[in-house]
Scaffold this motif. Structure first.
Motif: not given
Length: 104
Positions: A36-41
């Motif tokens: 769904x999204x990346x770790x940083x976001x």
């Protein structure tokens, strides 16, 4: 393609403590298994809702904990990694990270 992370609904609150067990469950859509999204976001969103000197406690695999600790350092959090209770079975580690209070 990685989708957008949905912001956590927090208005009008901020938090002193965030506890996460398996951050991968927040990154992946449970039905499809797709990201769904990346770790940083996700961690930037956690930084937004965490008060200065607030703490994040995270339990996950050693590989995930290492990735999270690197991002935490970039966000100016103070990360510390602990081994899980030795009497428990499994490969989990625990990350305790405190958001620093930035002074200009």
């Amino acid at each position: 393609m990685i989708g957008e992370c949905e912001p956590f609904s927090t208005y009008p609150r901020t938090y002193d403590l965030i506890h996460v067990s398996s951050i991968e469950s927040l990154l992946k859509d449970q039905a499809s298994g797709q990201n769904r999204c990346n770790l940083v976001d996700l961690m930037v969103e956690m930084d937004r809702i965490l008060r200065p000197e607030g703490t994040v406690v995270l339990r996950d695999t050693p590989e995930v904990i290492e990735r999270v600790a690197r991002v935490a350092g970039a966000l100016r959090w103070r990360p510390t990694i602990y081994d899980k209770d030795p009497e428990s079975h499994g490969r989990e580690k625990i990350l305790v990270s405190t958001k620093t209070f930035w002074k200009l």
